[in-house]
Design a protein around this motif. Structure first.
Motif, PDB file in Angstrom:
ATOM      1  N   ASP A 128       0.485  57.724  33.649  1.00 29.48           N
ATOM      2  CA  ASP A 128       0.867  59.119  33.878  1.00 29.48           C
ATOM      3  C   ASP A 128       2.281  59.209  34.448  1.00 29.48           C
ATOM      4  O   ASP A 128       3.053  60.103  34.086  1.00 29.48           O
ATOM      5  CB  ASP A 128      -0.118  59.802  34.836  1.00 29.48           C
ATOM      6  N   LEU A 129       2.608  58.278  35.313  1.00 33.32           N
ATOM      7  CA  LEU A 129       3.943  58.229  35.900  1.00 33.32           C
ATOM      8  C   LEU A 129       4.991  58.065  34.809  1.00 33.32           C
ATOM      9  O   LEU A 129       5.972  58.810  34.757  1.00 33.32           O
ATOM     10  CB  LEU A 129       4.034  57.078  36.904  1.00 33.32           C
ATOM     11  N   LEU A 130       4.767  57.117  33.921  1.00 34.74           N
ATOM     12  CA  LEU A 130       5.733  56.858  32.855  1.00 34.74           C
ATOM     13  C   LEU A 130       5.873  58.039  31.907  1.00 34.74           C
ATOM     14  O   LEU A 130       6.969  58.348  31.452  1.00 34.74           O
ATOM     15  CB  LEU A 130       5.341  55.600  32.077  1.00 34.74           C
ATOM     16  N   ARG A 131       4.759  58.710  31.602  1.00 39.52           N
ATOM     17  CA  ARG A 131       4.810  59.874  30.702  1.00 39.52           C
ATOM     18  C   ARG A 131       5.513  61.063  31.346  1.00 39.52           C
ATOM     19  O   ARG A 131       6.160  61.845  30.664  1.00 39.52           O
ATOM     20  CB  ARG A 131       3.394  60.296  30.306  1.00 39.52           C
ATOM     21  N   GLY A 132       5.379  61.213  32.665  1.00 35.66           N
ATOM     22  CA  GLY A 132       5.882  62.405  33.336  1.00 35.66           C
ATOM     23  C   GLY A 132       7.336  62.363  33.767  1.00 35.66           C
ATOM     24  O   GLY A 132       7.886  63.378  34.158  1.00 35.66           O
ATOM     25  N   LEU A 133       7.965  61.192  33.695  1.00 39.29           N
ATOM     26  CA  LEU A 133       9.356  61.080  34.157  1.00 39.29           C
ATOM     27  C   LEU A 133      10.346  61.245  33.013  1.00 39.29           C
ATOM     28  O   LEU A 133      10.133  60.746  31.907  1.00 39.29           O
ATOM     29  CB  LEU A 133       9.590  59.716  34.797  1.00 39.29           C
ATOM     30  N   ASP A 134      11.427  61.931  33.307  1.00 37.36           N
ATOM     31  CA  ASP A 134      12.548  62.002  32.373  1.00 37.36           C
ATOM     32  C   ASP A 134      13.161  60.606  32.323  1.00 37.36           C
ATOM     33  O   ASP A 134      13.603  60.087  33.354  1.00 37.36           O
ATOM     34  CB  ASP A 134      13.560  63.026  32.880  1.00 37.36           C
ATOM     35  N   PRO A 135      13.204  59.947  31.159  1.00 36.54           N
ATOM     36  CA  PRO A 135      13.691  58.567  31.082  1.00 36.54           C
ATOM     37  C   PRO A 135      15.143  58.399  31.525  1.00 36.54           C
ATOM     38  O   PRO A 135      15.553  57.320  31.908  1.00 36.54           O
ATOM     39  CB  PRO A 135      13.514  58.187  29.608  1.00 36.54           C
ATOM     40  N   GLN A 136      15.917  59.480  31.495  1.00 36.49           N
ATOM     41  CA  GLN A 136      17.323  59.419  31.886  1.00 36.49           C
ATOM     42  C   GLN A 136      17.527  59.561  33.406  1.00 36.49           C
ATOM     43  O   GLN A 136      18.601  59.300  33.910  1.00 36.49           O
ATOM     44  CB  GLN A 136      18.099  60.543  31.192  1.00 36.49           C
ATOM     45  N   ARG A 137      16.483  59.987  34.089  1.00 30.48           N
ATOM     46  CA  ARG A 137      16.587  60.267  35.519  1.00 30.48           C
ATOM     47  C   ARG A 137      16.678  58.974  36.333  1.00 30.48           C
ATOM     48  O   ARG A 137      16.033  57.988  36.031  1.00 30.48           O
ATOM     49  CB  ARG A 137      15.371  61.063  35.973  1.00 30.48           C
TER      50      ARG A 137
END
Length: 190
Positions: free
Chosen positions: A173-182
């Motif tokens: 869930d953590l990986l899905r919910g984060l903007d990858p560029q952030r």
């Protein structure tokens, strides 16, 4: 300064080494000495500093004295164990042949630094060989800044749990919910 998501990962340090291998940023006070950062803030012993950090470069300049070398916002810090060969011996801290690199060595900044403290900034850190294995865990406990997309390189099978900004969360869930560029602060649980 912008705020960062804080991610705490419950896993062995080596599980997060893929985050460290390409370099990472840390937040540090401008003007902080390398000795203060490595010895006091990170808690690295003198033995680890002598072995894992035998070769130190700050902004491309070899460093002999950790006490007089000062961090500045945007600086680049490279740490390595002793490197082989004549070049390795020459670049090592307190090398008996260090005079051969006097033209490129970091100048003594203890008395030259009369610039006002610019507060906290980021410093890019690169760890090589022994420094990754021996100093990497201390950096992970302190917290490292990385792009969220790099979390995909962590093997989820080795993650026992995670927190996002203090709240328990499943790794997937953590990986899905984060903007990858952030940019996020990642640390291991104490």
């Amino acid at each position: 300064m912008s705020t960062f998501h804080s991610i705490t990962v419950r896993a062995e340090h080596k599980t997060l080494f893929p985050l460290l291998r390409e370099g990472f940023d840390i937040l540090a006070g401008s003007g902080t000495s390398l000795q203060s950062l490595l010895g006091e803030d990170l808690g690295l012993s003198g033995e680890v500093l002598d072995s894992a950090c035998a070769t130190v470069f700050l902004d491309g300049h070899p460093v002999d004295d950790l006490e007089t070398a000062r961090l500045r916002p945007g600086c680049r810090l490279a740490l390595s164990g002793a490197m082989p060969g004549v070049c390795g011996i020459t670049m090592r801290r307190h090398s008996p042949v260090g005079g051969m690199r006097s033209g490129i060595a970091l100048a003594d900044e203890a008395e030259e630094d009369d610039t006002p403290d610019a507060g906290e900034g980021s410093c890019r850190v690169l760890l090589f060989n022994l420094a990754l294995n021996q100093a990497g865990p201390a950096f992970l406990e302190h917290g490292v800044l990385v792009e969220a997309a790099r979390l995909l390189r962590v093997d989820p099978a080795n993650v026992a749990g995670a927190e996002l900004d203090g709240e328990a969360v499943e790794w997937s869930d953590l990986l899905r919910g984060l903007d990858p560029q952030r940019i996020v602060v990642v640390r291991t649980a104490a």
